[in-house]
Design a protein around this motif. Structure first.
Motif, PDB file in Angstrom:
ATOM      1  N   LYS A 155      -4.621   4.530 -10.011  1.00  0.00           N
ATOM      2  CA  LYS A 155      -4.324   3.905  -8.730  1.00  0.00           C
ATOM      3  C   LYS A 155      -2.870   3.491  -8.703  1.00  0.00           C
ATOM      4  N   CYS A 156      -2.295   3.570  -7.529  1.00  0.00           N
ATOM      5  CA  CYS A 156      -0.929   3.120  -7.366  1.00  0.00           C
ATOM      6  C   CYS A 156      -0.904   1.604  -7.601  1.00  0.00           C
ATOM      7  N   GLN A 157       0.036   1.165  -8.451  1.00  0.00           N
ATOM      8  CA  GLN A 157       0.078  -0.265  -8.759  1.00  0.00           C
ATOM      9  C   GLN A 157       0.506  -1.090  -7.549  1.00  0.00           C
ATOM     10  N   ARG A 158       1.129  -0.431  -6.603  1.00  0.00           N
ATOM     11  CA  ARG A 158       1.629  -1.171  -5.450  1.00  0.00           C
ATOM     12  C   ARG A 158       0.623  -1.234  -4.309  1.00  0.00           C
ATOM     13  N   CYS A 159       0.143  -0.050  -3.903  1.00  0.00           N
ATOM     14  CA  CYS A 159      -0.734  -0.060  -2.729  1.00  0.00           C
ATOM     15  C   CYS A 159      -2.199   0.117  -3.097  1.00  0.00           C
ATOM     16  N   GLY A 160      -2.471   0.392  -4.369  1.00  0.00           N
ATOM     17  CA  GLY A 160      -3.858   0.532  -4.784  1.00  0.00           C
ATOM     18  C   GLY A 160      -4.470   1.856  -4.380  1.00  0.00           C
ATOM     19  N   TYR A 161      -3.659   2.707  -3.785  1.00  0.00           N
ATOM     20  CA  TYR A 161      -4.178   3.986  -3.351  1.00  0.00           C
ATOM     21  C   TYR A 161      -4.213   4.949  -4.524  1.00  0.00           C
ATOM     22  N   MET A 162      -5.137   5.914  -4.489  1.00  0.00           N
ATOM     23  CA  MET A 162      -5.244   6.811  -5.643  1.00  0.00           C
ATOM     24  C   MET A 162      -3.947   7.597  -5.836  1.00  0.00           C
ATOM     25  N   SER A 163      -3.589   7.700  -7.117  1.00  0.00           N
ATOM     26  CA  SER A 163      -2.329   8.348  -7.444  1.00  0.00           C
ATOM     27  C   SER A 163      -2.380   8.799  -8.895  1.00  0.00           C
ATOM     28  N   SER A 164      -1.646   9.851  -9.218  1.00  0.00           N
ATOM     29  CA  SER A 164      -1.625  10.276 -10.612  1.00  0.00           C
ATOM     30  C   SER A 164      -0.464   9.617 -11.353  1.00  0.00           C
ATOM     31  N   GLN A 165       0.321   8.838 -10.634  1.00  0.00           N
ATOM     32  CA  GLN A 165       1.394   8.097 -11.284  1.00  0.00           C
ATOM     33  C   GLN A 165       1.211   6.592 -11.047  1.00  0.00           C
ATOM     34  N   ASP A 166       2.016   5.797 -11.765  1.00  0.00           N
ATOM     35  CA  ASP A 166       1.892   4.348 -11.618  1.00  0.00           C
ATOM     36  C   ASP A 166       2.165   3.916 -10.183  1.00  0.00           C
ATOM     37  N   ILE A 167       3.257   4.449  -9.647  1.00  0.00           N
ATOM     38  CA  ILE A 167       3.596   4.142  -8.262  1.00  0.00           C
ATOM     39  C   ILE A 167       3.454   5.443  -7.485  1.00  0.00           C
ATOM     40  N   CYS A 168       2.696   5.428  -6.396  1.00  0.00           N
ATOM     41  CA  CYS A 168       2.457   6.680  -5.680  1.00  0.00           C
ATOM     42  C   CYS A 168       3.727   7.123  -4.953  1.00  0.00           C
ATOM     43  N   GLN A 169       3.748   8.383  -4.581  1.00  0.00           N
ATOM     44  CA  GLN A 169       4.949   8.934  -3.954  1.00  0.00           C
ATOM     45  C   GLN A 169       5.320   8.200  -2.674  1.00  0.00           C
ATOM     46  N   ALA A 170       4.301   7.847  -1.906  1.00  0.00           N
ATOM     47  CA  ALA A 170       4.588   7.174  -0.641  1.00  0.00           C
ATOM     48  C   ALA A 170       5.295   5.841  -0.890  1.00  0.00           C
ATOM     49  N   CYS A 171       4.793   5.103  -1.878  1.00  0.00           N
ATOM     50  CA  CYS A 171       5.400   3.803  -2.173  1.00  0.00           C
ATOM     51  C   CYS A 171       6.823   3.975  -2.709  1.00  0.00           C
ATOM     52  N   THR A 172       7.043   5.025  -3.519  1.00  0.00           N
ATOM     53  CA  THR A 172       8.383   5.278  -4.025  1.00  0.00           C
ATOM     54  C   THR A 172       9.347   5.535  -2.876  1.00  0.00           C
ATOM     55  N   LEU A 173       8.902   6.359  -1.946  1.00  0.00           N
ATOM     56  CA  LEU A 173       9.759   6.668  -0.801  1.00  0.00           C
ATOM     57  C   LEU A 173       9.979   5.429   0.059  1.00  0.00           C
ATOM     58  N   LEU A 174       8.907   4.646   0.226  1.00  0.00           N
ATOM     59  CA  LEU A 174       9.011   3.447   1.056  1.00  0.00           C
ATOM     60  C   LEU A 174      10.002   2.448   0.466  1.00  0.00           C
ATOM     61  N   GLU A 175       9.981   2.363  -0.868  1.00  0.00           N
ATOM     62  CA  GLU A 175      10.885   1.435  -1.524  1.00  0.00           C
ATOM     63  C   GLU A 175      12.331   1.762  -1.155  1.00  0.00           C
ATOM     64  N   GLY A 176      12.656   3.051  -1.247  1.00  0.00           N
ATOM     65  CA  GLY A 176      14.002   3.491  -0.882  1.00  0.00           C
ATOM     66  C   GLY A 176      14.325   3.177   0.568  1.00  0.00           C
ATOM     67  N   LEU A 177      13.343   3.420   1.437  1.00  0.00           N
ATOM     68  CA  LEU A 177      13.570   3.177   2.864  1.00  0.00           C
ATOM     69  C   LEU A 177      13.808   1.701   3.135  1.00  0.00           C
ATOM     70  N   ASN A 178      12.949   0.868   2.538  1.00  0.00           N
ATOM     71  CA  ASN A 178      13.037  -0.566   2.815  1.00  0.00           C
ATOM     72  C   ASN A 178      14.347  -1.164   2.319  1.00  0.00           C
ATOM     73  N   LYS A 179      14.879  -0.599   1.211  1.00  0.00           N
ATOM     74  CA  LYS A 179      16.172  -1.072   0.727  1.00  0.00           C
ATOM     75  C   LYS A 179      17.260  -0.805   1.751  1.00  0.00           C
ATOM     76  N   ASN A 180      17.094   0.287   2.466  1.00  0.00           N
ATOM     77  CA  ASN A 180      18.126   0.680   3.414  1.00  0.00           C
ATOM     78  C   ASN A 180      18.024  -0.027   4.745  1.00  0.00           C
ATOM     79  N   ARG A 181      16.861  -0.611   4.996  1.00  0.00           N
ATOM     80  CA  ARG A 181      16.639  -1.150   6.332  1.00  0.00           C
ATOM     81  C   ARG A 181      17.668  -2.200   6.761  1.00  0.00           C
TER      82      ARG A 181
END
Lengths: 392, 116
Positions: A361-387
């Motif tokens: 599970k994604c450690q951030r959103c709890g959604y199923m993922s094969s990595q610790d942080i899912c791809q969506a959350c990784t992308l979101l992190e980058g986006l939110n930094k830029n906001r």
């Protein structure tokens, strides 16, 4: 010249020449055989069980419109006992998605199916319009693709549905096979050819009932049945139209129409050699679907059914994926060995699924993922930094 | 290709044939609208009867209002992935580019290339 007659009913004028075998058919025989073949795919792959709730990923485009129409027809004709629902994703692209959603709404009324629309804004806090404002047009398809994949699964979950069907057709699969071959990405090759992804462990499974249907026949089916669909290219990826794998597939089809299904079959055969993964095959009805552990990152390329149509961002995503796949390197050697040694003990040992595919599970959103942080959350992190910068 | 017609044709009095041309699957955006009623020259410049091949060139020259001609034509031929229907029949059943257009024909171009 005298008009050719239909090869089946031998009375009506032939209007269609089938790409896969050059058979000439009249309109009604074509529509029947198209539906029969999808039915065959569904039954031979045991895609559904009676009473199953199934969400149709609906974009308003040709593939999903035809899928919805055919599934409704078959469900009634053959008594599948399915509860069909339309599930649409609103990426938040003004002038594109809001128009196509109108088409989906019409479909929902015509086919008498409930419709659920899930927006990127409610799921991620970002519409695609806002994403593009922040990162520009380059690479935005990657975001869209990653977000969409989760969005369909999450939408399905909201509806309490564990099965999503998508309109991927034979051309799409052939295109993906070629691209994954060129990348040397064996594990994706396997996934992209299998008719079902996801298994009992994953919350939502995916399948593509039109996997063996030619895009040409899908369009002709829609045309002759006068189905209404939406066909405007996404405003953010005008170049996607020129995706080179797509162009190659279409040129091959022009020279030898059977090439598309040949590539799909070849992809399946090669996928069968990938240790730990297996692809289903309906055509020969050889193997029962043994679903690989699934696969959140399919379709990273974005743009619905067309992986290969997106330039730029997809390459970056592909590179990333390849790096993550490093450990699969050893498998390349294994294949030759496996083929030579056949089904002896060695094979069993090596056939264990690769660890990379273990679902967590994604450690951030709890959604199923094969990595610790899912791809969506990784992308979101980058986006939110830029906001903040953007809002100044 | 069929034999050229015997009658010499002068530019000024080129006979025309009336046909209907429809664009679907996103192609309408290249031609302003989906449905067109057209009167096209019955023969090309060398006097050969108008064929689908001729029509495609004619459409590019006179009806397309988008600079991206490659979305319709590649290397002088209709772009692979665009279906052509002649009176509802797949053009592959009718001789493709060599089909000689008849008055009243309905020619349909459907793109399969747009997303689904």
């Amino acid at each position: 010249m005298a008009p050719a007659l239909c090869a089946i009913c031998k009375t009506a004028r032939a209007l269609i020449k089938r790409p896969k075998n050059h058979t000439k058919l009249c309109k009604s025989c074509f529509i029947t055989i198209f539906e029969d073949e999808v039915h065959h795919t569904i039954t031979s792959s045991q895609l559904f069980y009676p009473g199953e709730k199934v969400a149709i990923g609906a974009s308003g485009g040709k593939d999903s419109t035809v899928l919805a129409s055919v599934l409704k027809t078959l469900n009634e004709r053959h008594g599948y006992g399915l509860e069909l629902v339309l599930l649409s994703i609103d990426e938040g692209i003004r002038g594109y998605r809001d128009d196509s959603l109108e088409t989906v709404k019409k479909n929902a009324a015509q086919y008498d199916m409930p419709l659920l629309v899930v927006g990127y804004d409610e799921l991620y806090g970002w519409t695609m319009d806002q994403v593009v404002e922040t990162i520009g047009k380059k690479g935005n398809c990657t975001y869209c693709g990653v977000f969409r994949r989760q969005a369909l699964d999450r939408g399905a979950k909201m509806l309490g549905i564990r099965h999503v069907v998508t309109g991927h057709n034979a051309d799409d699969v052939a295109e993906t096979v070629l691209m994954n071959l060129l990348r040397g990405d064996l594990s994706r090759l396997s996934r992209s050819t299998s008719i079902v992804t996801g298994d009992n462990k994953s919350e939502v499974k995916r399948s593509k009932p039109l996997k063996y249907s030619y895009e040409k026949e899908i369009v002709l089916y829609a045309h002759h049945k006068k189905l209404e669909y939406f066909s405007t290219e996404c405003i953010y990826s005008p170049e996607a139209f020129r995706g080179s794998a797509r162009t190659l597939i279409k040129q091959l089809e022009r020279v030898r129409p059977s090439a598309i299904l040949d590539i799909v079959r070849s992809g399946e055969d090669m996928a069968r050699l990938v240790p730990g993964e297996s692809a289903s095959s309906c055509g020969g009805c050889k193997s029962k679907t043994e679903t690989p552990v699934a696969v959140l990152e399919d379709d990273v390329g974005g743009c619905g059914s067309s992986n290969g149509r997106t330039p730029g961002g997809e390459m970056a995503a592909m590179d990333k994926q390849l790096r993550e796949n490093e450990e699969a390197e050893g498998l390349e050697v294994d294949i030759t060995k496996l083929v030579l040694e056949g089904k002896n003990g060695q094979r069993e040992k090596r056939d264990k699924p690769t660890t990379r595919q273990v679902l967590g599970k994604c450690q951030r959103c709890g959604y199923m993922s094969s990595q610790d942080i899912c791809q969506a959350c990784t992308l979101l992190e980058g986006l939110n930094k830029n906001r903040p910068q953007i809002q100044i | 290709m069929a034999d050229s017609t015997e009658v010499p044709i002068r530019e000024s009095e080129t006979p025309t044939i009336s046909i209907a041309v429809d664009f679907y699957g996103g192609l309408h955006t290249l031609f302003g609208k989906g449905q067109h009623k057209l009167a096209i020259p019955a023969a090309d410049k060398s006097g050969n009867p108008a064929t689908i091949g001729f029509l495609v060139t004619h459409l590019c020259e006179t009806k397309m209002n988008d600079p991206r001609t490659e979305l319709f034509v590649l290397d002088g031929h209709i772009r692979p992935g665009i279906l052509v229907l002649i009176n509802e029949a797949d053009w592959e059943l009718e001789g493709e580019e060599a089909y000689e257009i008849q008055s009243g024909d309905n020619i349909v171009f459907v793109s399969t290339l747009h997303g689904g």
